[in-house]
Design an enzyme around this catalytic site. Structure first.
Site, mmCIF file in Angstrom:
data_model
loop_
_atom_site.group_PDB
_atom_site.id
_atom_site.type_symbol
_atom_site.label_atom_id
_atom_site.label_comp_id
_atom_site.label_asym_id
_atom_site.label_seq_id
_atom_site.Cartn_x
_atom_site.Cartn_y
_atom_site.Cartn_z
ATOM 1 N N PHE A 24 -0.754 2.867 -10.425
ATOM 2 C CA PHE A 24 -1.017 3.861 -11.470
ATOM 3 C C PHE A 24 -0.883 5.287 -10.934
ATOM 4 C CE2 PHE A 24 -4.739 6.309 -13.307
ATOM 5 C CZ PHE A 24 -4.046 6.807 -14.388
ATOM 6 N N ALA A 44 5.590 -0.441 -1.333
ATOM 7 C CA ALA A 44 4.459 -1.038 -2.041
ATOM 8 C C ALA A 44 4.769 -2.479 -2.391
ATOM 9 C CB ALA A 44 4.155 -0.255 -3.322
ATOM 10 N N ASP A 62 15.005 6.912 -9.830
ATOM 11 C CA ASP A 62 15.608 7.909 -8.949
ATOM 12 C C ASP A 62 14.820 8.116 -7.656
ATOM 13 O OD1 ASP A 62 13.484 9.037 -10.233
ATOM 14 O OD2 ASP A 62 14.574 10.728 -11.089
ATOM 15 N N ILE A 63 14.204 7.027 -7.161
ATOM 16 C CA ILE A 63 13.600 7.052 -5.836
ATOM 17 C C ILE A 63 14.130 5.862 -5.046
ATOM 18 C CG2 ILE A 63 11.493 8.098 -6.742
ATOM 19 C CD1 ILE A 63 10.099 5.399 -6.245
ATOM 20 N N LEU A 91 -1.237 6.030 -0.588
ATOM 21 C CA LEU A 91 -2.076 5.673 -1.724
ATOM 22 C C LEU A 91 -2.291 4.170 -1.852
ATOM 23 C CD1 LEU A 91 -1.160 8.632 -2.451
ATOM 24 C CD2 LEU A 91 -1.272 7.927 -4.843
ATOM 25 N N ALA A 92 -1.473 3.360 -1.187
ATOM 26 C CA ALA A 92 -1.539 1.907 -1.372
ATOM 27 C C ALA A 92 -2.896 1.367 -0.928
ATOM 28 C CB ALA A 92 -0.425 1.231 -0.579
ATOM 29 N N GLN A 94 -6.108 -2.002 -2.062
ATOM 30 C CA GLN A 94 -6.782 -2.847 -3.047
ATOM 31 C C GLN A 94 -7.923 -1.977 -3.563
ATOM 32 O OE1 GLN A 94 -8.701 -4.355 -5.454
ATOM 33 N NE2 GLN A 94 -10.161 -4.793 -3.817
ATOM 34 N N TYR A 161 -15.409 -2.959 -0.874
ATOM 35 C CA TYR A 161 -14.383 -1.947 -1.128
ATOM 36 C C TYR A 161 -14.762 -0.619 -0.479
ATOM 37 C CZ TYR A 161 -11.812 1.759 -3.398
ATOM 38 O OH TYR A 161 -11.064 2.888 -3.614
ATOM 39 N N LYS A 165 -12.917 1.396 2.822
ATOM 40 C CA LYS A 165 -12.375 2.748 2.774
ATOM 41 C C LYS A 165 -13.060 3.663 3.790
ATOM 42 C CE LYS A 165 -9.082 2.860 -0.291
ATOM 43 N NZ LYS A 165 -7.730 3.308 0.102
#
Length: 360
Positions: A24, A44, A62-63, A91-92, A94, A161, A165
């Site tokens: 997202f 990803a 376009d990437i 950003l990847a 869970q 989680y 992090k």
């Protein structure tokens, strides 16, 4: 394209590696980078099954789209060596608290080992100048304080989680001290920072067990949304707000080096740090004949109060939020209704990006 607090010219032609580009926030960021002319390589897993922003907005058009698992160091080394990025935006992850309870091993593996592999690939290949590792506002040892957390507060993590992090924050500190020390920046040339963002909202989020996707799915079906903790207070903001912060931070790391290293909070204005129930009530006022909500408490622990102090980002980066919670929810609902109508969602998404950019 003019961008909020950003120098779009800086990004023109920059080689950027973006992990999590199929998610997202990653999809929004990939589009934004391309709008500014960056050469984007994404790494990803496949996007989630069912509707997702990456496919609906044709982000991969376009990437350079590379698919793989961050736990595969060989694949990461290959992608980094081929892309030769100057800037890395990680950003990847869970990202779901309840999924981490169901699969703690997978969550720790993805978030901690994945981040470790990325740092190691960057170290081995070389050439990267600016790295932003995105963690979460949940890295703090939550004391249920009514005041906001600053970047120098103790790290912690009650649930898997949050803990995973916080481990990533320690990895960043260790790699900075061990391999990219500020005192030797002239030799290695890399500056690294972590970014801790609040709860993000916005069009194109279809993930399960997130507040707005759950609300919209339930109301589309004519049912009240089921809430676990309606009294829980969170720092709500549109996804574009912290993404603007990541871009500003990456720019300053690139041009000014380790003076901008360390941890950075990106959270909303104090008035937008409200409860889950308040957010649903805000959205209900924009939804005619809303089915409302019902409460079904959970046994799993989640923080009751979490607020962020973003004073460092405001003072040193010149970053601030541009959309109020009301405006954020309006844009999120407009995107959702456009999806239901079958509109061109790439155009809708880019229109919202440009609308946000014009506020500068």
């Amino acid at each position: 394209m003019e961008t909020v607090g950003l120098n779009a010219d800086f990004w023109e032609g920059k080689r950027v590696l973006l992990t999590g580009h199929t998610g997202f926030k990653g999809s929004w960021l990939a589009l934004w980078l391309r709008e500014m002319g960056a050469e984007v390589t994404g790494f990803a897993l496949d996007p989630q099954p069912g509707p997702n922003l990456y496919e609906l907005a044709q982000v991969g058009r376009d990437i350079k789209d590379a698919r793989g698992d961050l736990r595969d160091l060989g694949a990461l080394l290959e992608v980094v060596a081929e892309a030769q990025p100057e800037i890395v935006l990680h950003l990847a992850a869970q990202p779901l608290v309840r999924e981490a309870y169901r699969d703690p091993l997978g969550t720790y593996s993805s978030n901690v080992i994945g981040t470790l592999n990325l740092l190691e690939a960057i170290r081995q290949v070389g050439g990267v100048r600016s790295v932003v590792l995105v963690t979460t506002d949940k890295v703090y040892a939550n004391q249920e304080w009514p005041w906001p957390y600053r970047e120098n507060e103790a790290l912690g993590g009650h649930d898997p989680y949050s803990s995973s992090k916080a481990c990533c924050e320690l990895l960043a500190q260790s790699y900075t001290a061990s391999f990219f020390p500020p005192a030797s920046h002239a030799e290695h040339g890399l500056a690294l920072a972590t970014a801790r963002a609040g709860n993000v909202l916005g069009g194109g989020d279809f993930a399960a067990e997130r507040l707005i996707p759950d609300v919209l799915k339930a109301w589309d079906a004519g049912h009240p949304v089921t809430l676990r903790y309606p009294q829980a207070v969170r720092p709500w903001q549109h996804a574009l707000e912290p993404l603007a912060g990541y871009l500003l931070l990456a720019h300053r790391l690139y041009t000014e080096g380790p003076a901008f290293s360390g941890a950075w909070n990106f959270g909303p204005a104090e008035g937008d740090m409200c409860s889950v129930g308040d957010v649903v009530a805000h959205l209900s006022r924009q939804w005619p004949d809303s089915p409302g909500m019902r409460v079904e408490p959970s046994d799993l622990h989640e923080a009751g109060v979490l607020r962020l102090d973003s004073g460092r980002a405001r003072q040193l980066l010149g970053w601030r939020t541009r959309w109020s919670l009301r405006e954020c929810l309006e844009h999120t609902l407009q995107w959702h209704l456009a999806w239901k109508r079958g509109d061109d969602l790439r155009a809708v998404t880019l229109d919202q990006l440009n609308l946000y950019a014009e506020l500068s």
